[in-house]
Design a protein around this motif. Structure first.
Motif, PDB file in Angstrom:
ATOM      1  N   PHE A 249     -53.611  13.467 -17.530  1.00  0.00           N
ATOM      2  CA  PHE A 249     -54.871  13.598 -16.770  1.00  0.00           C
ATOM      3  C   PHE A 249     -54.847  12.783 -15.326  1.00  0.00           C
ATOM      4  O   PHE A 249     -55.314  13.504 -14.294  1.00  0.00           O
ATOM      5  N   ALA A 250     -54.721  11.503 -15.627  1.00  0.00           N
ATOM      6  CA  ALA A 250     -54.550  10.675 -14.207  1.00  0.00           C
ATOM      7  C   ALA A 250     -53.558  11.031 -13.201  1.00  0.00           C
ATOM      8  O   ALA A 250     -53.659  11.125 -12.158  1.00  0.00           O
ATOM      9  N   PHE A 251     -52.369  11.497 -13.533  1.00  0.00           N
ATOM     10  CA  PHE A 251     -51.324  11.922 -12.997  1.00  0.00           C
ATOM     11  C   PHE A 251     -51.526  13.195 -12.177  1.00  0.00           C
ATOM     12  O   PHE A 251     -51.491  13.496 -10.909  1.00  0.00           O
ATOM     13  N   LEU A 252     -52.341  14.373 -12.934  1.00  0.00           N
ATOM     14  CA  LEU A 252     -52.796  15.576 -12.293  1.00  0.00           C
ATOM     15  C   LEU A 252     -53.733  15.087 -11.380  1.00  0.00           C
ATOM     16  O   LEU A 252     -53.649  15.550 -10.168  1.00  0.00           O
ATOM     17  N   ALA A 253     -54.507  13.914 -11.497  1.00  0.00           N
ATOM     18  CA  ALA A 253     -55.653  13.723 -10.623  1.00  0.00           C
ATOM     19  C   ALA A 253     -55.240  13.240  -9.306  1.00  0.00           C
ATOM     20  O   ALA A 253     -55.554  13.351  -8.034  1.00  0.00           O
ATOM     21  N   ASP A 254     -53.947  12.324  -9.470  1.00  0.00           N
ATOM     22  CA  ASP A 254     -52.919  11.672  -8.272  1.00  0.00           C
ATOM     23  C   ASP A 254     -52.591  12.841  -7.534  1.00  0.00           C
ATOM     24  O   ASP A 254     -52.702  12.707  -6.226  1.00  0.00           O
ATOM     25  N   ILE A 255     -52.011  13.893  -7.899  1.00  0.00           N
ATOM     26  CA  ILE A 255     -51.579  15.021  -7.201  1.00  0.00           C
ATOM     27  C   ILE A 255     -52.602  15.679  -6.639  1.00  0.00           C
ATOM     28  O   ILE A 255     -52.683  15.865  -5.267  1.00  0.00           O
TER      29      ILE A 255
ATOM     30  N   MET B  26     -53.976  15.313 -23.295  1.00  0.00           N
ATOM     31  CA  MET B  26     -54.599  16.647 -22.788  1.00  0.00           C
ATOM     32  C   MET B  26     -54.100  17.829 -23.089  1.00  0.00           C
ATOM     33  O   MET B  26     -52.568  17.721 -23.231  1.00  0.00           O
ATOM     34  N   ASP B  27     -54.801  18.888 -23.542  1.00  0.00           N
ATOM     35  CA  ASP B  27     -54.098  20.014 -24.046  1.00  0.00           C
ATOM     36  C   ASP B  27     -54.872  21.175 -23.084  1.00  0.00           C
ATOM     37  O   ASP B  27     -55.731  20.754 -22.507  1.00  0.00           O
ATOM     38  N   PHE B  28     -54.739  22.452 -23.653  1.00  0.00           N
ATOM     39  CA  PHE B  28     -55.228  23.501 -23.088  1.00  0.00           C
ATOM     40  C   PHE B  28     -56.864  23.424 -23.107  1.00  0.00           C
ATOM     41  O   PHE B  28     -57.461  24.114 -22.444  1.00  0.00           O
ATOM     42  N   ALA B  29     -57.230  23.112 -24.206  1.00  0.00           N
ATOM     43  CA  ALA B  29     -58.701  22.999 -24.461  1.00  0.00           C
ATOM     44  C   ALA B  29     -59.239  22.209 -23.325  1.00  0.00           C
ATOM     45  O   ALA B  29     -60.379  22.730 -22.946  1.00  0.00           O
TER      46      ALA B  29
ATOM     47  N   PHE C 286     -59.366  16.707  -9.682  1.00  0.00           N
ATOM     48  CA  PHE C 286     -59.329  15.046  -9.035  1.00  0.00           C
ATOM     49  C   PHE C 286     -60.857  14.676  -9.276  1.00  0.00           C
ATOM     50  O   PHE C 286     -61.162  13.586  -9.549  1.00  0.00           O
ATOM     51  N   PHE C 287     -61.592  15.278  -8.594  1.00  0.00           N
ATOM     52  CA  PHE C 287     -63.057  15.032  -8.542  1.00  0.00           C
ATOM     53  C   PHE C 287     -63.769  14.834 -10.038  1.00  0.00           C
ATOM     54  O   PHE C 287     -64.594  14.116 -10.214  1.00  0.00           O
TER      55      PHE C 287
END
Length: 383
Positions: free
Chosen positions: A55-61, A1-4, A274-275
């Motif tokens: 991406f998955a970790f941020l979604a878990d948060i 994952m990046d800023f784009a 997350f969604f």
């Protein structure tokens, strides 16, 4: 994952508010976010990769914070809610009882062997969806006060029951994990209540406000993440960690400043992320390869609405009964855990989310009907 990728995610997240903008639609924001995730995920464009670790970790948060906010919105201190507790408990038990034979029939029809899982899904209600709908439509009155305990009880019970039914051979471990998370949340409640009664919380609030330190938000996030760590370590869904601490905050009393900060952090970034991740995780091409699971999803969603709608016989207005059928957190956790444990058949996880979408659409329509049929306050009176 990046800023784009983050830029694309932030831009795509605007689809939720855009679809919810027409007031006559009464469309929940999450529907647009889920749709954007499906389009950008493997089901269509293929730009978003839900398997990306960051991406998955941020979604878990985001998942933990969504459930935290949902729990903090449960008005456990409201005397009116306590007054509706008896009928709420009765309806929760009746819905659960009715869900059992329906789930057995669906599991037998599709030969999945997941009757217990379907029972939990059919009986569940999503506080994360229902409470914001009630707030946004400004629904009030006795039906709402009776609905709130029902939703809170159903959501909490199903969150606890899910890991027990999705992995029965590990039921003992899951039960201990659930006890560990709820026990830690109870300890937090005792400590924070003492902190509140001694006046230290008020002093901390003034200090944080005067110095612009956001100390309450920092402490709250620390506790949420600590409980989530306990949940992960004990193999329990992080949704339980977030929801339990949300209830703790609601029981003590959430400062308005903290509520605004949580709303900004969660609804502004982590919740839509997350969604979107969830939508991207739904490989709808599996439904195309297994068309029978399209019918399973539609049947599960319709059955959940029907089971909850029978509470009309107990005096609950039909729009509110349908609103109670809205699902989100439990199907998400079921699809996620089931896929991770490889206990779901190909396409079954997507079917569970399709069922959730059916209930979300029905809840949006029901909320609109409830708002239109709500009694208008007499002239000269305040709401």
């Amino acid at each position: 994952m990046d800023f784009a990728t983050l830029t694309v995610i932030s831009l795509a997240a605007l689809l939720g508010p855009l679809l919810a903008l027409p007031q006559h639609w009464q469309m929940p924001v999450v529907v647009g976010e889920l749709t954007a995730g499906v389009v950008l995920g493997p089901s269509a464009v293929g730009y978003l990769r839900p398997g990306d670790g960051t991406f998955a970790f941020l979604a878990d948060i985001g998942f933990a914070l969504v459930m935290f906010v949902a729990g903090s919105h449960v008005p456990v201190r409201d005397p009116g809610m306590r007054a509706g507790l008896r009928i709420g408990i009765l309806r929760t038990l009746l819905v659960a009882g009715l869900a059992v034979p329906v789930a057995l029939g669906i599991a037998a029809l599709f030969d999945t062997g997941h009757a217990a899982l379907y029972t939990v899904l059919l009986a569940s209600s999503s506080a994360a969806l229902i409470l914001p709908v009630i707030d946004s439509l400004r629904l009030k009155g006795t039906p709402v006060l009776e609905l709130l305990p029902q939703v809170a009880l159903s959501d909490t019970a199903c969150i606890v029951a899910l890991p027990l039914v999705i992995e029965p051979q590990q039921a003992g471990r899951a039960a201990l994990g659930a006890l560990a998370v709820t026990g830690c949340a109870a300890v937090c409640f005792v400590i924070l209540r003492h902190f509140d009664r001694t006046g230290n919380r008020r002093r901390l609030h003034r200090l944080s406000q005067n110095r612009k330190w956001a100390l309450e938000l920092r402490i709250s996030l620390t506790i949420v993440f600590a409980l989530a760590a306990v949940a992960v370590r004990t193999h329990v869904s992080i949704m339980l960690a977030g929801f339990c601490f949300g209830l703790v905050v609601a029981a003590i009393g959430e400062p308005r400043r903290l509520a605004r900060q949580l709303f900004a952090v969660t609804e502004g970034f982590f919740s839509p992320l997350f969604f979107l991740w969830l939508g991207a995780s739904l490989d709808l091409t599996q439904l195309g390869r297994h068309p029978s699971f399209i019918l399973l999803g539609l049947l599960l969603g319709t059955a959940a609405i029907a089971v909850h709608a029978t509470m009309r016989l107990t005096g609950q207005p039909a729009p509110f009964a349908t609103l109670c059928a809205a699902q989100l957190g439990v199907p998400v956790a079921a699809a996620t855990l089931g896929s991770q444990l490889h206990i779901l058949k190909p396409g079954e996880a997507a079917a569970l989310m399709l069922a959730a979408l059916v209930t979300i659409v029905a809840a949006g329509i029901a909320g609109s009907l409830a708002a239109r049929t709500a009694p208008t306050p007499p002239p000269g009176t305040q709401e």
